[in-house]
Design an enzyme around this catalytic site. Structure first.
Site, PDB file in Angstrom:
ATOM      1  N   TYR A  95      65.780  41.034  61.783  1.00 18.56           N
ATOM      2  CA  TYR A  95      66.198  42.394  61.795  1.00 18.56           C
ATOM      3  C   TYR A  95      66.708  41.853  63.099  1.00 18.56           C
ATOM      4  O   TYR A  95      66.656  41.938  64.311  1.00 18.56           O
ATOM      5  CB  TYR A  95      64.549  42.977  61.782  1.00 18.56           C
ATOM      6  CG  TYR A  95      64.451  44.236  60.910  1.00 18.56           C
ATOM      7  CD1 TYR A  95      65.279  45.094  60.777  1.00 18.56           C
ATOM      8  CD2 TYR A  95      62.813  43.342  59.489  1.00 18.56           C
ATOM      9  CE1 TYR A  95      64.929  45.604  59.262  1.00 18.56           C
ATOM     10  CE2 TYR A  95      63.492  44.692  58.667  1.00 18.56           C
ATOM     11  CZ  TYR A  95      64.209  45.607  59.086  1.00 18.56           C
ATOM     12  OH  TYR A  95      64.175  46.188  57.641  1.00 18.56           O
ATOM     13  N   GLU A 102      67.899  45.688  64.592  1.00 18.28           N
ATOM     14  CA  GLU A 102      67.900  47.159  65.026  1.00 18.28           C
ATOM     15  C   GLU A 102      69.529  47.447  67.004  1.00 18.28           C
ATOM     16  O   GLU A 102      68.620  46.407  67.371  1.00 18.28           O
ATOM     17  CB  GLU A 102      67.321  48.044  64.513  1.00 18.28           C
ATOM     18  CG  GLU A 102      67.476  48.862  63.282  1.00 18.28           C
ATOM     19  CD  GLU A 102      65.333  49.204  63.075  1.00 18.28           C
ATOM     20  OE1 GLU A 102      65.453  49.782  64.188  1.00 18.28           O
ATOM     21  OE2 GLU A 102      65.231  49.436  61.905  1.00 18.28           O
ATOM     22  N   ASP A 137      90.623  56.479  54.492  1.00 17.62           N
ATOM     23  CA  ASP A 137      89.851  55.669  53.687  1.00 17.62           C
ATOM     24  C   ASP A 137      90.497  54.698  52.822  1.00 17.62           C
ATOM     25  O   ASP A 137      90.824  54.983  52.022  1.00 17.62           O
ATOM     26  CB  ASP A 137      88.468  56.658  52.995  1.00 17.62           C
ATOM     27  CG  ASP A 137      87.769  55.119  51.845  1.00 17.62           C
ATOM     28  OD1 ASP A 137      87.845  54.571  51.924  1.00 17.62           O
ATOM     29  OD2 ASP A 137      86.431  56.709  51.666  1.00 17.62           O
ATOM     30  N   THR A 146      86.125  49.768  52.673  1.00 16.44           N
ATOM     31  CA  THR A 146      84.556  48.994  52.413  1.00 16.44           C
ATOM     32  C   THR A 146      85.263  47.595  52.616  1.00 16.44           C
ATOM     33  O   THR A 146      86.479  47.517  53.042  1.00 16.44           O
ATOM     34  CB  THR A 146      84.304  48.855  50.950  1.00 16.44           C
ATOM     35  OG1 THR A 146      85.519  48.950  50.303  1.00 16.44           O
ATOM     36  CG2 THR A 146      83.643  49.636  50.151  1.00 16.44           C
ATOM     37  N   LYS A 201      87.066  44.805  48.655  1.00  9.48           N
ATOM     38  CA  LYS A 201      87.935  45.084  47.318  1.00  9.48           C
ATOM     39  C   LYS A 201      89.522  44.550  48.160  1.00  9.48           C
ATOM     40  O   LYS A 201      89.127  43.064  47.311  1.00  9.48           O
ATOM     41  CB  LYS A 201      88.379  46.341  47.925  1.00  9.48           C
ATOM     42  CG  LYS A 201      87.330  47.493  47.052  1.00  9.48           C
ATOM     43  CD  LYS A 201      87.331  48.997  46.749  1.00  9.48           C
ATOM     44  CE  LYS A 201      86.178  49.488  46.372  1.00  9.48           C
ATOM     45  NZ  LYS A 201      85.543  50.398  47.331  1.00  9.48           N
ATOM     46  N   ARG A 218      80.070  42.298  49.912  1.00 12.95           N
ATOM     47  CA  ARG A 218      80.494  44.083  49.925  1.00 12.95           C
ATOM     48  C   ARG A 218      79.369  44.640  50.969  1.00 12.95           C
ATOM     49  O   ARG A 218      78.121  44.042  50.719  1.00 12.95           O
ATOM     50  CB  ARG A 218      78.812  44.503  48.535  1.00 12.95           C
ATOM     51  CG  ARG A 218      79.355  43.879  46.999  1.00 12.95           C
ATOM     52  CD  ARG A 218      78.725  44.314  45.765  1.00 12.95           C
ATOM     53  NE  ARG A 218      79.380  45.883  45.318  1.00 12.95           N
ATOM     54  CZ  ARG A 218      79.660  45.499  44.973  1.00 12.95           C
ATOM     55  NH1 ARG A 218      80.571  44.912  44.349  1.00 12.95           N
ATOM     56  NH2 ARG A 218      80.488  47.287  45.110  1.00 12.95           N
TER      57      ARG A 218
END
Ligand code: DSN
Length: 420
Positions: A55, A57, A201, A227, A230, A236
């Site tokens: 973790y 954060e 984008d 992203t 692609k 991903r």
């Protein structure tokens, strides 16, 4: 060809069998969905590491958890590579995927109820660019531009007129079914005129930009959202990039505004993909994706297909099957049975419904990753042509013949990450 997964096979043979089946499907079929790709074995390995267990954060050097000695270095590496590859001052590699990345942009620059502007989804835009069924269209006032019916191209006079009338806080350019070069300077001029934040984008074309096969939104866009899975050929995930002036607002919006702990295994795999994308071989890949798409478009036009905007400048081709009298969904499902994976898609001004539209969307990132070149595009066009014809006649035998021909070519071109 399937990969060995000894621990998974021992612990959960049922799931291991499903993974194997998916590996086989990806190996044997011609994957033409333009937003998909094959990651390298290195990216695949990085995304399946013990980084999964942490973790983290916060951001490197400013975490809410201890034990970040290594994770901080992983994230710093990914950030540095993103900045170097795209030539930006700031990069955030934590967004879980494209939609959360875009939501973070809203959080950074707008208040609920503000006007935002983007390309309409049925014209080739994205849900998160203010389209009505998305939270971005429910919580913000989305106004939408499109393309001209006669050319299939964006009319910048129309975009300017709409922007000056509606005065959006944010303008999105880019989308999911745009076969043509995005004119970032033209959008930037309009955004400046109406005082909007311009968000490019570039999810679909990030790899082409990195490889020099599409103009860069730097320095025209205020924010770049993408992203990583692609054309960029990473795991991903997603990234937000900007000039330093927007760094704080974007970082705060991603965490703690929208997300909790970053997916560190994904951050690591993004770092690997960015390293791969900085190599000369990736430049060649990006150029080849576009050359293949152009050759495929020509071959389809030669076979009488109607392509939105008349062709392509990038990795993507949007086919309007209306003249063939075969609905997009019928064609997509038949092609799937023939081992050719596409998605049915609306075309601009589509008289049919989004769940049963007139078109199919295809692209060349995956086949190029397998080493197919322009010399193979006539065969691909021929299979699509025969597949669409067979779809219209419900000719399952013809589809089965195509499937075996496709499998033969695919077996000669093993997919990255699946080659064993
Ligand atoms: N699903 C992506 C695409 O296929 O283009 C967009 O979110």
């Amino acid at each position: 060809m399937t990969l060995p997964h000894p621990a998974l096979s021992a612990a959960d043979p049922e799931l291991a069998a499903l993974v194997g089946a998916e590996e086989q499907l990806q190996a044997e079929t011609l994957r033409l969905i333009p937003s998909e790709n094959y990651v390298s074995a290195a990216v695949l390995e990085a995304s399946g590491t013990v980084l999964q267990n942490k973790y983290s954060e916060g951001y490197a050097g400013r975490r809410y958890y201890e034990g970040q000695q290594v994770i901080d270095q992983v994230e710093r590496l990914a950030v540095a590579r993103a900045k170097a590859l795209f030539g930006v001052e700031h990069a955030n590699v934590q967004p879980y995927s494209g939609s959360p990345a875009n939501l973070a942009v809203y959080l950074a620059f707008a208040e609920p109820g503000d006007t935002v502007m983007g390309m309409a989804l049925p014209m080739g835009g994205h849900l998160t660019h203010g389209w009505g069924v998305s939270a971005t269209g429910k919580w913000f006032r989305g106004v939408q531009y499109g393309v001209r019916q006669d050319t299939g191209l964006i009319d910048f006079d129309e975009v300017r007129e709409l922007a000056l009338k509606e005065r959006p806080k944010i303008i999105f350019c880019g989308g999911t079914a745009l076969p043509r070069t995005i004119d970032f300077p033209a959008f930037a001029e309009i955004a400046r005129e109406c005082g909007a934040v311009l968000v490019a984008d570039v999810a679909h074309i990030a790899g082409l930009i990195a490889g020099g096969a599409h103009p860069s939104p730097v320095p025209h866009a205020d924010v770049i959202s993408t992203t990583t899975h692609k054309t960029l050929r990473g795991p991903r995930g997603a990234m937000l990039m900007s000039r330093e002036e927007h760094a704080k607002a974007l970082d705060k919006a991603v965490f703690p505004g929208l997300q909790g702990g970053p997916h560190n295994q994904t951050t690591a795999a993004i770092a690997v993909a960015l390293h791969e994308a900085s190599q000369p071989s990736f430049r060649a890949y990006a150029q080849s994706v576009v050359a293949n798409a152009r050759a495929l478009a020509e071959a389809l036009l030669d076979r009488g297909f109607d392509l939105v905007s008349g062709g392509t400048d990038n990795h993507l081709i949007l086919m309007d099957l209306t003249p063939k009298e075969v609905p997009g969904k019928v064609a997509a499902k038949a092609l799937d049975r023939a081992g050719i994976v596409v998605n049915y898609n609306t075309v601009p001004y589509d008289p049919r419904k989004p769940f049963d539209p007139s078109g199919i969307r295809i692209g060349t990132p995956s086949l190029t990753s397998r080493g197919l070149g322009t010399e193979h595009m006539a065969a691909v066009a021929d299979w699509i042509d025969r597949g669409v014809t067979a779809a219209g006649k419900e000719d399952e035998e013809a589809l089965a013949t195509i499937r075996s021909e496709v499998a033969e070519l695919m077996s000669a071109h093993p997919a990255p990450g699946l080659a064993g």
